[in-house]
Design an enzyme around this catalytic site. Structure first.
Site, PDB file in Angstrom:
ATOM      1  CB  CYS A  74      -0.857  -0.038   1.264  1.00  0.00           C
ATOM      2  SG  CYS A  74      -1.968   1.361   1.425  1.00  0.00           S
ATOM      3  CB  CYS A 183      -3.149   4.130  -5.322  1.00  0.00           C
ATOM      4  SG  CYS A 183      -4.485   3.249  -4.483  1.00  0.00           S
TER       5      CYS A 183
HETATM    6  N1  DGL Z   1      -4.031   0.618  -1.909  1.00  0.00           N
HETATM    7  C1  DGL Z   1      -3.703   1.813  -1.204  1.00  0.00           C
HETATM    8  C2  DGL Z   1      -2.441   2.476  -1.800  1.00  0.00           C
HETATM    9  O1  DGL Z   1      -1.666   1.846  -2.484  1.00  0.00           O
HETATM   10  C3  DGL Z   1      -4.750   2.886  -1.058  1.00  0.00           C
HETATM   11  C4  DGL Z   1      -6.194   2.572  -0.972  1.00  0.00           C
HETATM   12  C5  DGL Z   1      -6.883   3.322   0.149  1.00  0.00           C
HETATM   13  O2  DGL Z   1      -7.067   4.557   0.042  1.00  0.00           O
HETATM   14  O3  DGL Z   1      -7.215   2.651   1.117  1.00  0.00           O
HETATM   15  O4  DGL Z   1      -2.195   3.632  -1.552  1.00  0.00           O
END
Ligand code: DGL
Length: 255
Positions: A74, A183
């Site tokens: 993430c 993201c």
């Molecule tokens: N998957 C997360 C990232 O790579 C973000 C998603 C969220 O906002 O929870 O930043």
């Protein structure tokens, strides 16, 4: 024989499955544990303190497992928490993160006059860590940042029907030399983003896979292939497992 490594992979939701898939396809002999905090996503619209607190609570589920490393799949959690988590004496294992692929995009610029679009959550773009990266690499202002507020949650909600959503409504207008998906959720709609902008897409997944391989796994290139295993834990383990199964089936079809 060397003992199998157990690597935990954490994301706010289904975004990290894209990194799990790349780890699964490019590494071997690993026991992966996938943990997500789907109920509390999106993390990217929350303040730093809340992101850190939610992450700490979610990671408590890992204390029941003996793990060799933790991968923050993430960008938001990496940007806000990776340093503090590494300082936390309760977490006695290496912690890897993922970062927007700014350098690969800059190194592969085709049309100098066009900008590079960096799509990431608000928290990622505002973080000191990513601001520092931009200060270092965005010297001539070629990188344009955009945080589509609802995009990650729309992807999470519609993951089983991605082709029913008009993704262009969440994307900024413009022509770009390339787009960086900062993201992991956005990687699920990579082909729609590619179609929309008609340009090259970069993400941080392969950089992270290579980093894990170099730092953690002592892999012999010509050895026999040793299969990986994957275990899903957390409240929405079954949902995440189902999405991952679909993703693997889709990538087998494209072989
Ligand atoms: N998957 C997360 C990232 O790579 C973000 C998603 C969220 O906002 O929870 O930043």
């Amino acid at each position: 024989m060397e003992k199998r490594k157990t690597i935990a992979i954490f994301d706010s939701g289904i975004g990290g499955l894209t990194l799990l898939k790349d780890c699964y396809l490019h590494l071997q002999g690993v026991n992966f544990i996938y943990l997500a905090d789907n109920g509390n996503m999106p993390y990217g619209n929350k303040c730093e303190l809340e992101i850190f607190q939610k992450t700490k609570v979610a990671l408590q589920s890992l204390s029941a497992y003996s793990i060799d490393a933790l991968v923050l799949a993430c960008n938001t959690v990496t940007a806000i928490c990776v340093e503090k988590l590494r300082e936390d004496s309760a977490l006695q294992y290496p912690i890897f993160g993922i970062e927007p692929a700014i350098l690969p995009a800059l190194q592969n610029v085709k049309e100098e006059k066009k900008s590079i679009l960096l799509l990431a959550t608000n928290a990622t773009l505002q973080s000191k860590r990513v601001q520092k990266l931009l200060q270092k690499y965005n010297i001539n202002g070629q990188i344009v940042c955009n945080a589509p507020r609802e995009l990650a949650s729309m992807i999470e909600k519609n993951i089983l029907q991605l082709d029913r959503v008009d993704w262009s409504q969440y994307l900024p207008k413009g022509e770009f030399d390339s787009v960086i998906l900062g993201c992991t959720h956005y990687i699920h709609i990579q082909e729609y983003v590619q179609m929309h902008f008609q340009t090259r897409i970069f993400d941080g997944n392969i950089g992270t896979v290579n980093h894990i391989r170099q730092k953690l796994l002592n892999m012999k290139k010509n050895g026999n292939f040793v299969k990986n295993t994957v275990q899903f834990i957390g409240k929405q383990a079954d949902f995440n497992a189902k999405i991952f199964k679909n993703m693997l089936e889709e990538s087998n079809k494209n072989l």
